[in-house]
Design an enzyme around this catalytic site. Structure first.
Site, PDB file in Angstrom:
ATOM      1  N   GLY A   1       0.099   5.144  -4.562  1.00  0.00           N
ATOM      2  CA  GLY A   1      -0.660   6.672  -4.959  1.00  0.00           C
ATOM      3  C   GLY A   1      -0.023   7.712  -4.231  1.00  0.00           C
TER       4      GLY A   1
ATOM      5  N   ASN B   1     -11.035  -2.868  -5.578  1.00  0.00           N
ATOM      6  CA  ASN B   1     -10.081  -1.871  -6.393  1.00  0.00           C
ATOM      7  C   ASN B   1     -10.686  -1.564  -7.712  1.00  0.00           C
ATOM      8  OD1 ASN B   1      -7.053  -3.027  -5.195  1.00  0.00           O
ATOM      9  ND2 ASN B   1      -8.129  -1.347  -4.306  1.00  0.00           N
TER      10      ASN B   1
ATOM     11  N   ASP C   1       0.820  -1.323   0.175  1.00  0.00           N
ATOM     12  CA  ASP C   1      -0.192  -0.042   0.270  1.00  0.00           C
ATOM     13  C   ASP C   1       0.855   1.426  -0.018  1.00  0.00           C
ATOM     14  OD1 ASP C   1      -2.194   1.582  -0.074  1.00  0.00           O
ATOM     15  OD2 ASP C   1      -2.553   1.512   2.159  1.00  0.00           O
TER      16      ASP C   1
END
Ligand code: IPE
Ligand code: MG
Length: 258
Positions: free
Chosen positions: A32, A77, A29
């Site tokens: 982004g 997702n 994770d």
């Protein structure tokens, strides 16, 4: 009864000091945020995440870990923007194109766990090719959770068992935890000893819900694209400091209670 995998289930865990985990699971994770901090598109964060995966697979093997399960794409997702989903769908191809030969030579068995429905025929072919090429390997087991959700997998396992009952091949009374686990996508792998989540978030996000029953949880403040051997070492040190009891008590406390 036709369970999904014929590999015998892992032995029952024993209470005691945690030392080296056999099975490490990681929620990859922070891709982004990594990109955003650099003013880059999120897609580049995901590509860097693949580089972190390569480093971490090597580091895990060096640390004598036998099983590594990573979360690449969740059943949730799909709700991201189409362009980002497309980029994420391209990652297994990117990873296997560069690494499958080496994984094959180094004795790594690759399995992709998760629903195949919804993936493009080309991606399914790439996944099946990676699994077939490494099927006889047994030095290191790399499970990639892709289009995976813990709840989806539990529902799928329940459906498969129900189908066995409906076909007359099993009775409801056959079902216990061991039998149920043999219907999960992770059948044949021991449960994860530790689940690591980088990026500062502290939740499981539908990862290995059944299998996480006695996993130690380690959260680290590093974004996945920056992850590497040193972070894995730190996570293993945190794990080694834990006292694993599996609902029992340790021997010293048995004496004290007497
Ligand atoms: C991990 O990075 C990749 C996937 C979950 C598919 P994210 O894309 O979740 O990165 P953040 O959480 O937005 O930083
Ligand atoms: Mg995220």
């Amino acid at each position: 009864m036709a369970a999904q995998d014929k590999t015998p289930p892992a032995s029952t865990p024993q209470p005691g000091a945690a030392e080296r985990p056999l099975h490490v699971a990681i929620v990859m994770d922070g891709n982004g945020r990594w990109a955003k901090r650099r003013g880059l598109p999120r897609t580049l964060g995901h590509r860097e995440g693949v580089e972190a995966l390569k480093r971490t697979v090597s580091a895990a093997a060096e640390q004598d870990i036998r099983w590594l399960t990573v979360f690449g794409f969740s059943t949730e997702n799909w709700s991201r923007p189409a362009a980002e989903v497309a980029e994420l769908m391209a990652l297994p191809k990117r990873y296997f194109e560069s690494d499958i030969g080496r994984l094959e030579r180094e004795g790594v068995r690759v399995r992709v766990i998760g629903r195949r429905a919804g993936l493009s025929p080309e991606l399914v072919r790439i996944i099946e090719d990676a699994e077939t090429r490494t099927a006889r390997n047994d030095r290191f087991f790399l499970n990639i959770a892709f289009n995976y959700g813990g709840q989806a997998d539990i529902a799928d396992a329940a459906r498969r068992f129900a189908e066995e009952v409906a076909a007359g091949r099993a009775r409801p009374s056959d079902l216990d935890e061991r039998v149920f686990a043999s219907f999960l996508a992770t059948a044949g792998s021991p449960p994860p000893d530790v689940i690591i989540r980088p990026s500062g978030e502290q939740r499981l996000s539908n990862f290995l819900l059944w299998e996480a029953a006695y996993a130690e949880l380690v959260f680290q403040d590093v974004l996945w694209p920056d992850y590497g051997a040193e972070h894995l070492k730190a996570a293993l040190a945190a794990f080694a400091a834990r006292d694993r009891r599996y609902g029992a008590i340790v021997a010293d406390d048995v004496l004290a209670a007497g």
